[in-house]
Design a protein around this motif. Structure first.
Motif, PDB file in Angstrom:
ATOM      1  N   HIS A  74       0.815  -1.219   0.000  1.00 17.31           N
ATOM      2  CA  HIS A  74       0.000   0.000   0.000  1.00 17.31           C
ATOM      3  C   HIS A  74       0.847   1.267   0.000  1.00 17.31           C
ATOM      4  O   HIS A  74       0.394   2.314   0.442  1.00 17.31           O
ATOM      5  CB  HIS A  74      -0.953  -0.011   1.205  1.00 17.31           C
ATOM      6  CG  HIS A  74      -1.842  -1.209   1.201  1.00 17.31           C
ATOM      7  ND1 HIS A  74      -2.895  -1.357   0.336  1.00 17.31           N
ATOM      8  CD2 HIS A  74      -1.794  -2.353   1.930  1.00 17.31           C
ATOM      9  CE1 HIS A  74      -3.467  -2.523   0.531  1.00 17.31           C
ATOM     10  NE2 HIS A  74      -2.816  -3.147   1.494  1.00 17.31           N
ATOM     11  N   GLY A  75       2.077   1.156  -0.450  1.00 19.30           N
ATOM     12  CA  GLY A  75       2.966   2.316  -0.540  1.00 19.30           C
ATOM     13  C   GLY A  75       3.861   2.443   0.668  1.00 19.30           C
ATOM     14  O   GLY A  75       3.414   2.261   1.795  1.00 19.30           O
ATOM     15  N   GLY A  76       5.131   2.761   0.414  1.00 18.33           N
ATOM     16  CA  GLY A  76       6.104   2.776   1.479  1.00 18.33           C
ATOM     17  C   GLY A  76       6.729   4.109   1.806  1.00 18.33           C
ATOM     18  O   GLY A  76       7.737   4.148   2.506  1.00 18.33           O
ATOM     19  N   ASP A  77       6.139   5.217   1.337  1.00 19.50           N
ATOM     20  CA  ASP A  77       6.683   6.496   1.813  1.00 19.50           C
ATOM     21  C   ASP A  77       5.960   6.883   3.101  1.00 19.50           C
ATOM     22  O   ASP A  77       4.957   6.281   3.467  1.00 19.50           O
ATOM     23  CB  ASP A  77       6.659   7.592   0.745  1.00 19.50           C
ATOM     24  CG  ASP A  77       5.283   8.182   0.473  1.00 19.50           C
ATOM     25  OD1 ASP A  77       4.424   8.215   1.385  1.00 19.50           O
ATOM     26  OD2 ASP A  77       5.055   8.657  -0.651  1.00 19.50           O
ATOM     27  N   ILE A  78       6.484   7.850   3.789  1.00 14.88           N
ATOM     28  CA  ILE A  78       5.965   8.204   5.119  1.00 14.88           C
ATOM     29  C   ILE A  78       4.466   8.518   5.090  1.00 14.88           C
ATOM     30  O   ILE A  78       3.719   8.093   5.973  1.00 14.88           O
ATOM     31  CB  ILE A  78       6.771   9.359   5.772  1.00 14.88           C
ATOM     32  CG1 ILE A  78       6.332   9.594   7.222  1.00 14.88           C
ATOM     33  CG2 ILE A  78       6.671  10.643   4.963  1.00 14.88           C
ATOM     34  CD1 ILE A  78       6.762   8.561   8.200  1.00 14.88           C
ATOM     35  N   ASN A  79       4.003   9.223   4.065  1.00 16.46           N
ATOM     36  CA  ASN A  79       2.588   9.586   4.008  1.00 16.46           C
ATOM     37  C   ASN A  79       1.700   8.381   3.723  1.00 16.46           C
ATOM     38  O   ASN A  79       0.590   8.287   4.247  1.00 16.46           O
ATOM     39  CB  ASN A  79       2.361  10.690   2.978  1.00 16.46           C
ATOM     40  CG  ASN A  79       2.979  11.991   3.427  1.00 16.46           C
ATOM     41  OD1 ASN A  79       2.902  12.360   4.590  1.00 16.46           O
ATOM     42  ND2 ASN A  79       3.628  12.697   2.515  1.00 16.46           N
ATOM     43  N   VAL A  91       2.426   5.177   4.542  1.00 19.44           N
ATOM     44  CA  VAL A  91       2.426   4.357   5.749  1.00 19.44           C
ATOM     45  C   VAL A  91       1.531   5.005   6.810  1.00 19.44           C
ATOM     46  O   VAL A  91       0.737   4.330   7.473  1.00 19.44           O
ATOM     47  CB  VAL A  91       3.865   4.127   6.272  1.00 19.44           C
ATOM     48  CG1 VAL A  91       3.854   3.375   7.591  1.00 19.44           C
ATOM     49  CG2 VAL A  91       4.693   3.367   5.235  1.00 19.44           C
ATOM     50  N   TYR A  92       1.636   6.332   6.937  1.00 20.32           N
ATOM     51  CA  TYR A  92       0.758   7.080   7.849  1.00 20.32           C
ATOM     52  C   TYR A  92      -0.711   6.798   7.514  1.00 20.32           C
ATOM     53  O   TYR A  92      -1.513   6.489   8.397  1.00 20.32           O
ATOM     54  CB  TYR A  92       1.056   8.581   7.731  1.00 20.32           C
ATOM     55  CG  TYR A  92       0.028   9.466   8.377  1.00 20.32           C
ATOM     56  CD1 TYR A  92       0.116   9.810   9.716  1.00 20.32           C
ATOM     57  CD2 TYR A  92      -1.051   9.958   7.642  1.00 20.32           C
ATOM     58  CE1 TYR A  92      -0.841  10.623  10.317  1.00 20.32           C
ATOM     59  CE2 TYR A  92      -2.005  10.766   8.231  1.00 20.32           C
ATOM     60  CZ  TYR A  92      -1.900  11.091   9.564  1.00 20.32           C
ATOM     61  OH  TYR A  92      -2.853  11.884  10.149  1.00 20.32           O
ATOM     62  N   HIS A  93      -1.061   6.901   6.240  1.00 13.76           N
ATOM     63  CA  HIS A  93      -2.445   6.692   5.795  1.00 13.76           C
ATOM     64  C   HIS A  93      -2.915   5.275   6.138  1.00 13.76           C
ATOM     65  O   HIS A  93      -4.032   5.081   6.622  1.00 13.76           O
ATOM     66  CB  HIS A  93      -2.566   6.950   4.287  1.00 13.76           C
ATOM     67  CG  HIS A  93      -3.975   6.897   3.799  1.00 13.76           C
ATOM     68  ND1 HIS A  93      -4.554   5.727   3.363  1.00 13.76           N
ATOM     69  CD2 HIS A  93      -4.915   7.862   3.690  1.00 13.76           C
ATOM     70  CE1 HIS A  93      -5.800   5.980   2.998  1.00 13.76           C
ATOM     71  NE2 HIS A  93      -6.046   7.261   3.194  1.00 13.76           N
ATOM     72  N   THR A  94      -2.057   4.285   5.903  1.00 12.56           N
ATOM     73  CA  THR A  94      -2.412   2.899   6.206  1.00 12.56           C
ATOM     74  C   THR A  94      -2.667   2.720   7.701  1.00 12.56           C
ATOM     75  O   THR A  94      -3.635   2.069   8.106  1.00 12.56           O
ATOM     76  CB  THR A  94      -1.303   1.941   5.734  1.00 12.56           C
ATOM     77  OG1 THR A  94      -1.163   2.067   4.308  1.00 12.56           O
ATOM     78  CG2 THR A  94      -1.623   0.505   6.083  1.00 12.56           C
ATOM     79  N   ILE A  95      -1.810   3.294   8.518  1.00 12.42           N
ATOM     80  CA  ILE A  95      -1.989   3.176   9.971  1.00 12.42           C
ATOM     81  C   ILE A  95      -3.249   3.919  10.412  1.00 12.42           C
ATOM     82  O   ILE A  95      -4.060   3.386  11.172  1.00 12.42           O
ATOM     83  CB  ILE A  95      -0.753   3.711  10.724  1.00 12.42           C
ATOM     84  CG1 ILE A  95       0.466   2.831  10.421  1.00 12.42           C
ATOM     85  CG2 ILE A  95      -1.019   3.766  12.231  1.00 12.42           C
ATOM     86  CD1 ILE A  95       1.785   3.444  10.861  1.00 12.42           C
ATOM     87  N   LYS A  96      -3.424   5.127   9.935  1.00 12.39           N
ATOM     88  CA  LYS A  96      -4.558   5.952  10.371  1.00 12.39           C
ATOM     89  C   LYS A  96      -5.896   5.355   9.937  1.00 12.39           C
ATOM     90  O   LYS A  96      -6.826   5.252  10.739  1.00 12.39           O
ATOM     91  CB  LYS A  96      -4.425   7.374   9.826  1.00 12.39           C
ATOM     92  CG  LYS A  96      -5.545   8.277  10.291  1.00 12.39           C
ATOM     93  CD  LYS A  96      -5.295   9.719   9.943  1.00 12.39           C
ATOM     94  CE  LYS A  96      -6.415  10.582  10.525  1.00 12.39           C
ATOM     95  NZ  LYS A  96      -6.111  12.004  10.426  1.00 12.39           N
ATOM     96  N   HIS A  97      -5.999   4.951   8.663  1.00 10.92           N
ATOM     97  CA  HIS A  97      -7.289   4.538   8.112  1.00 10.92           C
ATOM     98  C   HIS A  97      -7.458   3.024   8.015  1.00 10.92           C
ATOM     99  O   HIS A  97      -8.571   2.544   7.796  1.00 10.92           O
ATOM    100  CB  HIS A  97      -7.494   5.176   6.741  1.00 10.92           C
ATOM    101  CG  HIS A  97      -7.511   6.664   6.804  1.00 10.92           C
ATOM    102  ND1 HIS A  97      -8.550   7.381   7.349  1.00 10.92           N
ATOM    103  CD2 HIS A  97      -6.580   7.574   6.434  1.00 10.92           C
ATOM    104  CE1 HIS A  97      -8.276   8.677   7.298  1.00 10.92           C
ATOM    105  NE2 HIS A  97      -7.077   8.818   6.755  1.00 10.92           N
ATOM    106  N   GLY A  98      -6.373   2.268   8.175  1.00  8.89           N
ATOM    107  CA  GLY A  98      -6.440   0.819   8.097  1.00  8.89           C
ATOM    108  C   GLY A  98      -6.669   0.323   6.680  1.00  8.89           C
ATOM    109  O   GLY A  98      -6.858   1.101   5.743  1.00  8.89           O
ATOM    110  N   ILE A  99      -6.648  -0.965   6.546  1.00  9.98           N
ATOM    111  CA  ILE A  99      -6.999  -1.666   5.310  1.00  9.98           C
ATOM    112  C   ILE A  99      -7.967  -2.751   5.768  1.00  9.98           C
ATOM    113  O   ILE A  99      -7.595  -3.906   5.993  1.00  9.98           O
ATOM    114  CB  ILE A  99      -5.757  -2.286   4.611  1.00  9.98           C
ATOM    115  CG1 ILE A  99      -4.639  -1.272   4.416  1.00  9.98           C
ATOM    116  CG2 ILE A  99      -6.155  -2.956   3.303  1.00  9.98           C
ATOM    117  CD1 ILE A  99      -4.933  -0.163   3.426  1.00  9.98           C
ATOM    118  N   ILE A 100      -9.196  -2.357   5.974  1.00 10.67           N
ATOM    119  CA  ILE A 100     -10.203  -3.201   6.615  1.00 10.67           C
ATOM    120  C   ILE A 100     -10.326  -4.561   5.934  1.00 10.67           C
ATOM    121  O   ILE A 100     -10.374  -5.589   6.605  1.00 10.67           O
ATOM    122  CB  ILE A 100     -11.576  -2.494   6.653  1.00 10.67           C
ATOM    123  CG1 ILE A 100     -11.486  -1.167   7.404  1.00 10.67           C
ATOM    124  CG2 ILE A 100     -12.641  -3.405   7.262  1.00 10.67           C
ATOM    125  CD1 ILE A 100     -11.027  -1.268   8.832  1.00 10.67           C
TER     126      ILE A 100
END
Length: 89
Positions: free
Chosen positions: A33-38, A40-49
């Motif tokens: 789901h992408g490995g730049d800081i933003n 990774v931030y998005h994945t943590i914040k919003h999840g991948i349900i």
């Protein structure tokens, strides 16, 4: 601190060393789901349900999530023993 949060909340799926167990290895350079800081931030914040990654936006503020994302990225290149094979690009 981000490392303690990671150990408490993320290791059940990503293993304490980040090498992955039921979820992807976070120590290689391949990212689903992408490995730049933003990203990774998005994945943590919003999840991948649909993949079982819960959102953490109600548990941690934006600064804490960026710190966790930064910690996750700091694991790259570690190559722990018994880590999962790379997934993603």
């Amino acid at each position: 601190n981000a490392k303690l949060i990671f150990i408490e909340k993320c290791t059940a799926c990503h293993h304490e060393d980040g090498g992955g167990s039921v979820c992807p290895n976070l120590t290689d350079k391949a990212w689903i789901h992408g490995g730049d800081i933003n990203e990774v931030y998005h994945t943590i914040k919003h999840g991948i349900i649909e993949k079982g990654m819960i959102p953490w936006k109600n548990d941690y503020n934006n600064q804490q999530i960026y710190e966790i994302a930064s910690y996750v990225l700091s694991l790259q290149g570690y190559n722990p023993p018994n880590s999962k094979v790379p997934q993603g690009e």
